[in-house]
Write an enzyme that holds these catalytic residues in place. Structure first.
Site, PDB file in Angstrom:
ATOM      1  N   CYS A   1       0.670  -1.445   0.316  1.00  0.00           N
ATOM      2  CA  CYS A   1      -0.121   0.154   0.485  1.00  0.00           C
ATOM      3  C   CYS A   1       0.740   1.174   0.375  1.00  0.00           C
ATOM      4  CB  CYS A   1      -0.980  -0.174   1.566  1.00  0.00           C
ATOM      5  SG  CYS A   1      -1.527  -1.588   1.473  1.00  0.00           S
TER       6      CYS A   1
ATOM      7  N   SER B   1       2.684   8.890  -9.636  1.00  0.00           N
ATOM      8  CA  SER B   1       4.461   8.671  -9.984  1.00  0.00           C
ATOM      9  C   SER B   1       5.027   9.559  -9.112  1.00  0.00           C
ATOM     10  CB  SER B   1       4.339   9.406 -11.403  1.00  0.00           C
ATOM     11  OG  SER B   1       3.741   8.519 -12.336  1.00  0.00           O
TER      12      SER B   1
ATOM     13  N   ARG C   1       8.683  -4.404 -10.868  1.00  0.00           N
ATOM     14  CA  ARG C   1       9.163  -3.965 -12.525  1.00  0.00           C
ATOM     15  C   ARG C   1       9.223  -5.387 -13.224  1.00  0.00           C
ATOM     16  NH1 ARG C   1      11.102   1.971 -11.284  1.00  0.00           N
ATOM     17  NH2 ARG C   1       9.174   2.812 -10.330  1.00  0.00           N
TER      18      ARG C   1
ATOM     19  N   TRP D   1      -5.592 -10.681 -36.457  1.00  0.00           N
ATOM     20  CA  TRP D   1      -5.543 -12.041 -36.670  1.00  0.00           C
ATOM     21  C   TRP D   1      -7.333 -12.867 -36.956  1.00  0.00           C
ATOM     22  CZ3 TRP D   1      -0.577 -12.912 -33.368  1.00  0.00           C
ATOM     23  CH2 TRP D   1       0.520 -11.029 -34.194  1.00  0.00           C
TER      24      TRP D   1
ATOM     25  N   GLY E   1     -10.056 -11.633 -36.261  1.00  0.00           N
ATOM     26  CA  GLY E   1     -11.024 -11.099 -37.511  1.00  0.00           C
ATOM     27  C   GLY E   1     -12.639 -10.646 -36.358  1.00  0.00           C
ATOM     28  N   GLY E   2     -13.168 -10.763 -36.510  1.00  0.00           N
ATOM     29  CA  GLY E   2     -14.467 -10.563 -35.531  1.00  0.00           C
ATOM     30  C   GLY E   2     -14.594 -11.666 -34.461  1.00  0.00           C
TER      31      GLY E   2
ATOM     32  N   GLU F   1       2.973  -0.140 -10.764  1.00  0.00           N
ATOM     33  CA  GLU F   1       4.627  -0.090 -11.134  1.00  0.00           C
ATOM     34  C   GLU F   1       5.664   1.073 -11.430  1.00  0.00           C
ATOM     35  OE1 GLU F   1       5.708  -3.445  -9.241  1.00  0.00           O
ATOM     36  OE2 GLU F   1       4.482  -4.578  -8.527  1.00  0.00           O
TER      37      GLU F   1
END
Length: 414
Positions: free
Chosen positions: A157, A165, A275, A369, A371-372, A395
């Site tokens: 926390c 930031s 990170r 790739w 599609g629908g 992070e």
């Protein structure tokens, strides 16, 4: 419970001098040459075990958890039972006694199936457990690490409404009252907070000292933490993200972790490690989206052949595979450097930044790739794209990572 002990193989250097030359050459013995894809037997066993757990236990629950915006208790219980919530913790304290790279492997494999489950495991291991192992007193470690390995979820926390930031512009305050500290304030964007029972809370005990007054407190849920709001998010919906309120929460003095005024140092160092975990999550996410979409392109036929056989599609998939591998190698390199005791802050920032970029790009392409079909929720491909966006935010935003990298460049070249 899984138990993995890993040892990194280091190359053996052999110096040979040629009589016909005035300089010496250094060669690696062929049997000792390793790559960033070289893993110990224990690490490979872990990868296989996590992959099975992700496919068998997590996979069938992904869509329901996403729709309900809630982590299934069966999944949380399974993470503990599989030994995935104390990967680096010693066996004596209930953990799996394994390596940091093992934690990264687990995070990556989970993210291939569900990034929400991956980040739960990530934050618990690379942030919460690591803080206890690195900065906790012997008494704190013996009390909390077994719980965090066996059945209690942890939460880190730090962020607040006015400090994102600028992570150390904290408003949360702690005032000494006898043998307790009285904690007041709020935290925002806190991962794992809805289900967690152990919270590492950063608050300032002396605002006149600025960031040097920031202190880390171990706060248990039943001490009076209030879950003020559970966020409804674009992605990683099953991962809880909440606002927490602390109203005169009394914390025992022995629950100060790492010493008074040491919170800044703890957070800075731990976030560098975290990170790498986020980078692993993004790599796994990108691979998961790729793995779901590419097979469809060889099943779907148009103009008399599979769409995956068209050069335009092949080139896109080839570029995506290259970018995933590059992100993976950046991540593994940062992990190994951390594990071997080398500096890794720049490498962690690079891995985190690039992996988040690749995750968004590949997940978006995977939808196209297919599609629908890829645009529907039925396949689960679109979920990877929604989940990918957070990689550029938490992070440390992408701009923060670039700033970190730039500082290292400036230091080296100026």
């Amino acid at each position: 419970m899984l138990r993995y002990a890993t040892r990194l193989a280091r190359p053996v250097l052999r110096n040979t001098v040629s009589s016909s030359r005035s300089f010496s050459t250094t060669r690696l013995a062929a049997s000792q040459v390793t790559s960033l894809h070289t893993f110990t037997e224990e690490e490979e066993m872990l990868r296989d075990a996590v992959r099975r757990f992700a496919n068998d236990v997590v996979g069938p629950r992904v869509r329901e958890m996403d729709e309900n915006e809630m982590m299934d208790p069966v999944v949380i219980k399974g993470l503990f039972e599989q030994g995935l919530m104390g990967i680096e913790t010693s066996a004596e304290l209930g953990g799996s006694d394994s390596s940091f790279t093992s934690a990264i492997i687990a995070i990556e494999e989970l993210a291939k199936v569900d990034p929400s489950v991956s980040v739960m495991c990530d934050v618990h291991n690379t942030l919460v457990n690591t803080v206890f192992r690195t900065y906790g007193s012997k008494e704190q470690q013996e009390k909390y690490l077994p719980q965090l390995s066996e059945n209690k979820l942890g939460s880190f926390c730090l962020s607040e409404p006015a400090s994102g930031s600028d992570a150390f512009a904290l408003q949360a305050r702690a005032v000494k009252d006898g043998d307790h500290w009285v904690l007041n304030g709020s935290k925002m964007w806190i991962t794992n907070s809805y289900e967690a029972e152990v919270f590492l809370v950063f608050a300032n005990i002396d605002p006149s000292k600025g960031y040097r007054g920031i202190t880390c407190f171990i706060v248990e849920r039943d001490m009076g933490i209030k879950i003020a709001k559970k966020e409804q998010k674009l992605g990683i919906r099953a991962s809880s993200t909440c606002t927490l309120d602390f109203d005169d929460v009394r914390v025992p003095a022995e629950n100060v972790l790492g010493g008074e005024g040491k919170g800044y140092k703890i957070a800075i160092e731990i976030l560098n490690e975290g990170r790498i975990g986020i980078a692993a999550q993004m790599v796994g996410l990108a691979q998961g989206a790729f793995d779901k979409s590419v097979p469809y392109t060889f099943q779907r036929k148009q103009f008399g052949k599979a769409i995956g056989e068209f050069q335009g599609m092949q080139f896109q998939q080839a570029e995506a595979a290259i970018e995933i591998e590059a992100a993976r190698l950046l991540t593994y390199n940062a992990a190994r450097r951390k594990e071997e005791g080398n500096s890794f802050a720049k490498e962690a920032a690079m891995a985190k930044y690039y992996s988040s970029v690749v995750a968004q790009k590949v997940a978006g392409s995977a939808i196209e790739w297919a599609g629908g079909v890829g645009f529907t929720r039925e396949t689960g491909i679109e979920k990877f794209w929604r989940d990918s966006k957070i990689g550029a935010i938490y992070e440390g935003t992408s701009n923060i990572q670039l700033q970190t990298i730039a500082k290292f460049i400036q230091k080296e070249y100026s």
